[in-house]
Structure formats: structure tokens, C-alpha cells
Design a protein around this motif. Sequence first.
Motif, PDB file in Angstrom:
ATOM      1  N   MET A  19      66.300  -5.881 -58.066  1.00  0.00           N
ATOM      2  CA  MET A  19      65.615  -6.772 -57.134  1.00  0.00           C
ATOM      3  C   MET A  19      64.148  -6.372 -57.023  1.00  0.00           C
ATOM      4  O   MET A  19      63.801  -5.204 -56.925  1.00  0.00           O
ATOM      5  CB  MET A  19      66.267  -6.684 -55.745  1.00  0.00           C
ATOM      6  N   VAL A  20      63.267  -7.394 -57.043  1.00  0.00           N
ATOM      7  CA  VAL A  20      61.843  -7.125 -56.877  1.00  0.00           C
ATOM      8  C   VAL A  20      61.577  -6.787 -55.420  1.00  0.00           C
ATOM      9  O   VAL A  20      61.997  -7.522 -54.523  1.00  0.00           O
ATOM     10  CB  VAL A  20      61.016  -8.362 -57.291  1.00  0.00           C
ATOM     11  N   PRO A  21      60.906  -5.670 -55.125  1.00  0.00           N
ATOM     12  CA  PRO A  21      60.663  -5.313 -53.731  1.00  0.00           C
ATOM     13  C   PRO A  21      59.769  -6.336 -53.056  1.00  0.00           C
ATOM     14  O   PRO A  21      58.937  -6.979 -53.705  1.00  0.00           O
ATOM     15  CB  PRO A  21      59.971  -3.938 -53.837  1.00  0.00           C
ATOM     16  N   PRO A  22      59.911  -6.530 -51.746  1.00  0.00           N
ATOM     17  CA  PRO A  22      59.086  -7.507 -51.052  1.00  0.00           C
ATOM     18  C   PRO A  22      57.625  -7.116 -51.083  1.00  0.00           C
ATOM     19  O   PRO A  22      57.272  -5.935 -51.001  1.00  0.00           O
ATOM     20  CB  PRO A  22      59.637  -7.482 -49.619  1.00  0.00           C
ATOM     21  N   LEU A  23      56.761  -8.127 -51.234  1.00  0.00           N
ATOM     22  CA  LEU A  23      55.330  -7.886 -51.247  1.00  0.00           C
ATOM     23  C   LEU A  23      54.856  -7.605 -49.829  1.00  0.00           C
ATOM     24  O   LEU A  23      55.129  -8.372 -48.916  1.00  0.00           O
ATOM     25  CB  LEU A  23      54.604  -9.128 -51.795  1.00  0.00           C
ATOM     26  N   VAL A  24      54.157  -6.510 -49.658  1.00  0.00           N
ATOM     27  CA  VAL A  24      53.614  -6.180 -48.348  1.00  0.00           C
ATOM     28  C   VAL A  24      52.136  -5.872 -48.514  1.00  0.00           C
ATOM     29  O   VAL A  24      51.758  -4.975 -49.259  1.00  0.00           O
ATOM     30  CB  VAL A  24      54.333  -4.956 -47.716  1.00  0.00           C
ATOM     31  N   ILE A  25      51.292  -6.640 -47.871  1.00  0.00           N
ATOM     32  CA  ILE A  25      49.851  -6.404 -47.894  1.00  0.00           C
ATOM     33  C   ILE A  25      49.440  -6.107 -46.472  1.00  0.00           C
ATOM     34  O   ILE A  25      49.659  -6.914 -45.573  1.00  0.00           O
ATOM     35  CB  ILE A  25      49.087  -7.638 -48.408  1.00  0.00           C
ATOM     36  N   ARG A  26      48.874  -4.955 -46.243  1.00  0.00           N
ATOM     37  CA  ARG A  26      48.488  -4.579 -44.887  1.00  0.00           C
ATOM     38  C   ARG A  26      46.972  -4.432 -44.796  1.00  0.00           C
ATOM     39  O   ARG A  26      46.350  -3.799 -45.634  1.00  0.00           O
ATOM     40  CB  ARG A  26      49.143  -3.258 -44.476  1.00  0.00           C
ATOM     41  N   THR A  27      46.414  -5.024 -43.769  1.00  0.00           N
ATOM     42  CA  THR A  27      44.992  -4.889 -43.500  1.00  0.00           C
ATOM     43  C   THR A  27      44.838  -4.473 -42.048  1.00  0.00           C
ATOM     44  O   THR A  27      45.416  -5.092 -41.161  1.00  0.00           O
ATOM     45  CB  THR A  27      44.257  -6.213 -43.753  1.00  0.00           C
ATOM     46  N   HIS A  28      44.056  -3.452 -41.809  1.00  0.00           N
ATOM     47  CA  HIS A  28      43.957  -2.889 -40.470  1.00  0.00           C
ATOM     48  C   HIS A  28      42.715  -3.397 -39.742  1.00  0.00           C
ATOM     49  O   HIS A  28      41.651  -3.560 -40.325  1.00  0.00           O
ATOM     50  CB  HIS A  28      43.924  -1.355 -40.545  1.00  0.00           C
ATOM     51  N   ALA A  29      42.884  -3.643 -38.459  1.00  0.00           N
ATOM     52  CA  ALA A  29      41.784  -4.062 -37.596  1.00  0.00           C
ATOM     53  C   ALA A  29      41.627  -3.066 -36.468  1.00  0.00           C
ATOM     54  O   ALA A  29      42.579  -2.387 -36.090  1.00  0.00           O
ATOM     55  CB  ALA A  29      42.056  -5.446 -37.020  1.00  0.00           C
ATOM     56  N   ALA A  30      40.427  -3.006 -35.927  1.00  0.00           N
ATOM     57  CA  ALA A  30      40.208  -2.138 -34.777  1.00  0.00           C
ATOM     58  C   ALA A  30      41.080  -2.592 -33.618  1.00  0.00           C
ATOM     59  O   ALA A  30      41.471  -3.749 -33.524  1.00  0.00           O
ATOM     60  CB  ALA A  30      38.731  -2.188 -34.374  1.00  0.00           C
ATOM     61  N   GLY A  31      41.391  -1.662 -32.733  1.00  0.00           N
ATOM     62  CA  GLY A  31      42.227  -1.992 -31.591  1.00  0.00           C
ATOM     63  C   GLY A  31      41.628  -3.119 -30.773  1.00  0.00           C
ATOM     64  O   GLY A  31      40.423  -3.170 -30.552  1.00  0.00           O
ATOM     65  N   GLY A  32      42.459  -4.055 -30.355  1.00  0.00           N
ATOM     66  CA  GLY A  32      42.009  -5.181 -29.551  1.00  0.00           C
ATOM     67  C   GLY A  32      42.962  -5.422 -28.409  1.00  0.00           C
ATOM     68  O   GLY A  32      44.107  -4.984 -28.431  1.00  0.00           O
ATOM     69  N   ASP A  33      42.508  -6.167 -27.431  1.00  0.00           N
ATOM     70  CA  ASP A  33      43.285  -6.396 -26.212  1.00  0.00           C
ATOM     71  C   ASP A  33      43.804  -7.829 -26.207  1.00  0.00           C
ATOM     72  O   ASP A  33      43.037  -8.784 -26.369  1.00  0.00           O
ATOM     73  CB  ASP A  33      42.377  -6.155 -25.008  1.00  0.00           C
ATOM     74  N   PHE A  34      45.117  -7.997 -25.994  1.00  0.00           N
ATOM     75  CA  PHE A  34      45.710  -9.325 -25.910  1.00  0.00           C
ATOM     76  C   PHE A  34      45.793  -9.820 -24.469  1.00  0.00           C
ATOM     77  O   PHE A  34      46.421 -10.839 -24.208  1.00  0.00           O
ATOM     78  CB  PHE A  34      47.109  -9.311 -26.540  1.00  0.00           C
ATOM     79  N   GLY A  35      45.164  -9.091 -23.560  1.00  0.00           N
ATOM     80  CA  GLY A  35      45.211  -9.475 -22.160  1.00  0.00           C
ATOM     81  C   GLY A  35      44.616 -10.851 -21.905  1.00  0.00           C
ATOM     82  O   GLY A  35      45.148 -11.632 -21.109  1.00  0.00           O
ATOM     83  N   GLN A  65      69.023  -3.247 -47.023  1.00  0.00           N
ATOM     84  CA  GLN A  65      68.694  -3.717 -48.377  1.00  0.00           C
ATOM     85  C   GLN A  65      68.626  -2.554 -49.349  1.00  0.00           C
ATOM     86  O   GLN A  65      69.161  -2.611 -50.466  1.00  0.00           O
ATOM     87  CB  GLN A  65      67.357  -4.453 -48.357  1.00  0.00           C
ATOM     88  N   THR A  66      67.991  -1.467 -48.945  1.00  0.00           N
ATOM     89  CA  THR A  66      67.867  -0.294 -49.816  1.00  0.00           C
ATOM     90  C   THR A  66      69.236   0.285 -50.153  1.00  0.00           C
ATOM     91  O   THR A  66      69.515   0.646 -51.300  1.00  0.00           O
ATOM     92  CB  THR A  66      66.994   0.775 -49.140  1.00  0.00           C
ATOM     93  N   ALA A  67      70.102   0.365 -49.140  1.00  0.00           N
ATOM     94  CA  ALA A  67      71.443   0.901 -49.365  1.00  0.00           C
ATOM     95  C   ALA A  67      72.247   0.004 -50.301  1.00  0.00           C
ATOM     96  O   ALA A  67      72.934   0.489 -51.213  1.00  0.00           O
ATOM     97  CB  ALA A  67      72.171   1.056 -48.026  1.00  0.00           C
ATOM     98  N   LEU A  68      72.160  -1.308 -50.109  1.00  0.00           N
ATOM     99  CA  LEU A  68      72.884  -2.226 -50.982  1.00  0.00           C
ATOM    100  C   LEU A  68      72.385  -2.139 -52.418  1.00  0.00           C
ATOM    101  O   LEU A  68      73.169  -2.139 -53.374  1.00  0.00           O
ATOM    102  CB  LEU A  68      72.740  -3.659 -50.464  1.00  0.00           C
ATOM    103  N   ASP A  69      71.059  -2.053 -52.575  1.00  0.00           N
ATOM    104  CA  ASP A  69      70.483  -1.944 -53.924  1.00  0.00           C
ATOM    105  C   ASP A  69      70.934  -0.669 -54.625  1.00  0.00           C
ATOM    106  O   ASP A  69      71.063  -0.636 -55.852  1.00  0.00           O
ATOM    107  CB  ASP A  69      68.953  -1.973 -53.850  1.00  0.00           C
ATOM    108  N   ALA A  70      71.191   0.379 -53.828  1.00  0.00           N
ATOM    109  CA  ALA A  70      71.610   1.663 -54.395  1.00  0.00           C
ATOM    110  C   ALA A  70      73.122   1.766 -54.530  1.00  0.00           C
ATOM    111  O   ALA A  70      73.636   2.799 -54.984  1.00  0.00           O
ATOM    112  CB  ALA A  70      71.081   2.806 -53.523  1.00  0.00           C
ATOM    113  N   GLY A  71      73.840   0.713 -54.123  1.00  0.00           N
ATOM    114  CA  GLY A  71      75.290   0.715 -54.253  1.00  0.00           C
ATOM    115  C   GLY A  71      76.013   1.590 -53.252  1.00  0.00           C
ATOM    116  O   GLY A  71      77.133   2.042 -53.518  1.00  0.00           O
ATOM    117  N   ARG A  72      75.414   1.818 -52.089  1.00  0.00           N
ATOM    118  CA  ARG A  72      76.062   2.678 -51.087  1.00  0.00           C
ATOM    119  C   ARG A  72      76.031   2.021 -49.700  1.00  0.00           C
ATOM    120  O   ARG A  72      75.680   2.638 -48.709  1.00  0.00           O
ATOM    121  CB  ARG A  72      75.378   4.052 -51.030  1.00  0.00           C
ATOM    122  N   SER A  73      76.426   0.780 -49.638  1.00  0.00           N
ATOM    123  CA  SER A  73      76.359   0.032 -48.389  1.00  0.00           C
ATOM    124  C   SER A  73      77.384   0.535 -47.381  1.00  0.00           C
ATOM    125  O   SER A  73      78.430   1.073 -47.741  1.00  0.00           O
ATOM    126  CB  SER A  73      76.591  -1.455 -48.657  1.00  0.00           C
TER     127      SER A  73
END
Length: 473
Positions: free
Chosen positions: A1-17, A177-185
Motif C-alpha cells: 500500500m502506498v503511504p498517505p501523502l502528508v504535507i505539513r507547513t508550520h505557522a506561528a502561533g495564532g489565537d482563535f478567540g 493500518q500499520t499493523a494490518l499492512d504488517a500482517g499482525r492485526s
Amino acid sequence: MVPPLVIRTHAAGGDFGRLRAEFALPESFGPEVLAEAEQSVLDPLASAGGREDATDLPFVTIDPPGSKDLDQAMLIERTRRGFRVHYAIADLAAFVPPGGALDREARRRGQTLYLPDGNVPLHPPVLSEGAASLLPGEVRPAVLWTIDVDEGGELMDTRVRRALVRSTEQFDYETVQTALDAGRSHPSVAALPELGRVRRELAVRRGAVELQLPEQEISGDADGGWALARRPRTAVDAWNAEISLLTGMAAAQIMLDARVGVLRTLPPPEPDAVEWLRRSAHALGVAWPEGQPVSEFLSALDPGRPSSMALYADTTRLLRGAGYTSFDGERPGLATHAGIGGAYAHVTAPIRRLVDRFATEVCLAVTAGREVPSWTREALDEVPSKMSASDVLAARVERACIDQVEAWVLAERVGGEFTAVVLRAEETKAEILVEDPPVMAKCAGERFPEGERIGVRLTAVDVDKRKVLFERV
């Protein structure tokens, strides 16, 4: 199985208030609500009388990492005729007195709202993250569904009753998912892939429409900022969802047979909308054989291809008009959900969603041969409007949070150039999906090649208004 694509970009801390204030989100629960919640958990097993003891069943939960409001626990067994699904659902009615302060507040809120800096829960945390949650190692009151399906995934028999359960493990999607891919679910979910696959195949044959646009996710990082990610669903995500859908479809059938309940509904797409999608596929160079149903066509697409992303975005036009339909005494005019390909009801997330508590009570009463409780029947008329209003609010809050983090991420990158996929194109603008960072935005320009990758330039960012604007390079 192709691993899921994860792209992470970080932003400075912000307030959702400011965002919370804009949407007038409640900051806490009133003292009357909290007092009633505290009283209801003094003896969490006080309502154990008459419950089936199912604490010997090795249930497990699968939720996002760090979740505490655990609605569902499952155990799937292979049988000679197919599969048996044991699905334990948190029993909120054991803690929420009808007509009391908790009930009134839950009706006002409708559902839990999820924000990056903390949830706005439907129920007080003493319930949602404590006494009602199916946390591992804890005996909990639950509504236990036992559903038998045949080799092809078709529903054969359903039992639903109140029980005591104990979850043995708390997993997240990637761990499973990792356990299933490794055959140890884990033994409790070893049959999940096989059942999940046959249910997915059955869904396509039913005409279910599933969009596989990658979701944008926000999480906190170790530096106090926010991480923006694009993460397609794993196979375990899809299989896990099929168990919930199976239960919801079983619940819908129970209510339709009894002619009382509340369904999640979506009208069939208009023929013009399907024809419009067919023209879009042709314009994108994607073959759509004559006579092939929409569900089969979409299921065969490669989610990673830009043309597929554009078609998924276009398909949202087919899925308009979702709502809730209550009925009492006769079958409703609209009883199906076009996106699922059949009748469906919400019953598997009562900690996080108001309607599930009422739909569950209908199913419990009907299957036990009892009258549906008067407090449940009386609520059926108002639940659809309350849920629809909370759905609209939840969607607006989620979009605003993503827009805010996108603006924070891009604030210092005005003038920069990026690669993007054109999702929808008009004469002088387009909706695009920037690949890194994973941002959905508007783009100015002309003659956009829908379903293809293009170069774009960031021209403006307004952090206060949560707006970003690109132009085609």
C-alpha cells in the motif's frame, strides 16, 4: 500500500478567540447544566439494571490520535455465513434526563464543534470525555448492535439492546493500518479489511457516491504554532466508516418498518447535473463508458491524479440538498440518501451529535416491542431543523479555521510562486488546490486548464479577513 501523502507547513502561533467570538460559540456550560451532569455520573452504572452483560467481548476503538470522546467500539467476527459485527455505541440517554438542563443545552448546541485550540462539546466533558466515553478498561453503559451480514456484505439480521461493555484497546487509524499492512492485526479487527472491502463493493453497486478529495487538517506543533496537512484517507478510514454506515442503514430499516423515526436524507441528483459531470469528464480527457453509473465511474478514478481531483470537486454539485427527515405514522416521501445509495440514519455518534440519541431510542423501543417514549416522539419534529442549523455552523467554523491557518502560513510569502491543481475554472478565475503548502484558494487569470497542474503566484494575504489570493503565472 502506498503511504498517505502528508504535507505539513508550520505557522506561528495564532489565537482563535476572535473566530470563536465571531460565531458566538459558547465558552462553557451553565452551572445548572454542569450540576446535572455531575449528578448523572455519581454512579455511572446506576442504570445497569436490565442491561445485558457484554463485558467479556473484547471491544476496541478506532479514532483520531488523542481522542477522548469515544462513541464507538467494535468487534468483528468471521462466521460460516459471513460476518458478525458487534458495535457498542455510547449510551447518552443513560446520563441525559429528558427535558432537563443537559437535554435543553444539547438541543441548543446540536453537535460538537472542532477547533484547533479546543472543542466546543455537545455535552460537558465529565460526560463526553469521561463517564459516557468508551475509554479502554472502563465498564460503560452502551447500546449494543449485533449485525449479521452474508459473504457479499448484505444485511441479514440486526439485534439492538442496552448492555454493559468494556473496551480493551484504544487505537488510531494509522496504528491499525500499520499493523494490518504488517500482517499482525488485533483479533477484534482482523476481519475488518475483508468486510470493509465487500461493503465498499456493495456500496458502488448501490450507487453510493464517494468523493476522495484529500482533506486539509490542522494540528498543533511542539513550537506553539499550527501544522497544516493534506492527508488522503487510509483504507482503514474507509473500512471503519463502512461499519458505521452499515449500522446506520440497519437503523434506518428498523425505523422505516415501524414508520417512526428520523433519517439522514439526500435527494437524487438531477439528470442535468449528471450530464454536466459527464461533459466535464470528456473535457478532462477521462473516459466514461456509456451506461456506466456515476458510482462505478468515480470508484475507478485514481485519487492522486489532478483530473480526478477536479472531477471530485465537480461531483459536489450532485450532492446537494442533504437534510434530516422525521416521520411518525407513515413512510416519508424522501427516505434515502443518494450519496450512500439507500436509507440511512445517524445512530453511531451520540456523544458528538444530537440526533443520534433520539434515533437510537426509536430503534431500541421498536426492536423490543415497546412504545417509542413520548419524549422521543415529541422531539422528532424539532430535531431536523436543529441538526441542519448546527451542520451549517459546523461547516462554517471548520472552513474559517482552515482559512485562518492558511492565511497565517502564507502571510510572509506574498510574491512567492507555487504549483497548484485547477479544481474548477471560470472565465477569469479558478478554484485551485496548492500542493505545498496544502491550500485551497481562488486564483485570478484566464483560460485555466481544469484538472491540470499550473504555476501560480501569491498576490495578497489578509490575515484578519482570512483571505488569500493567487494569480496564474
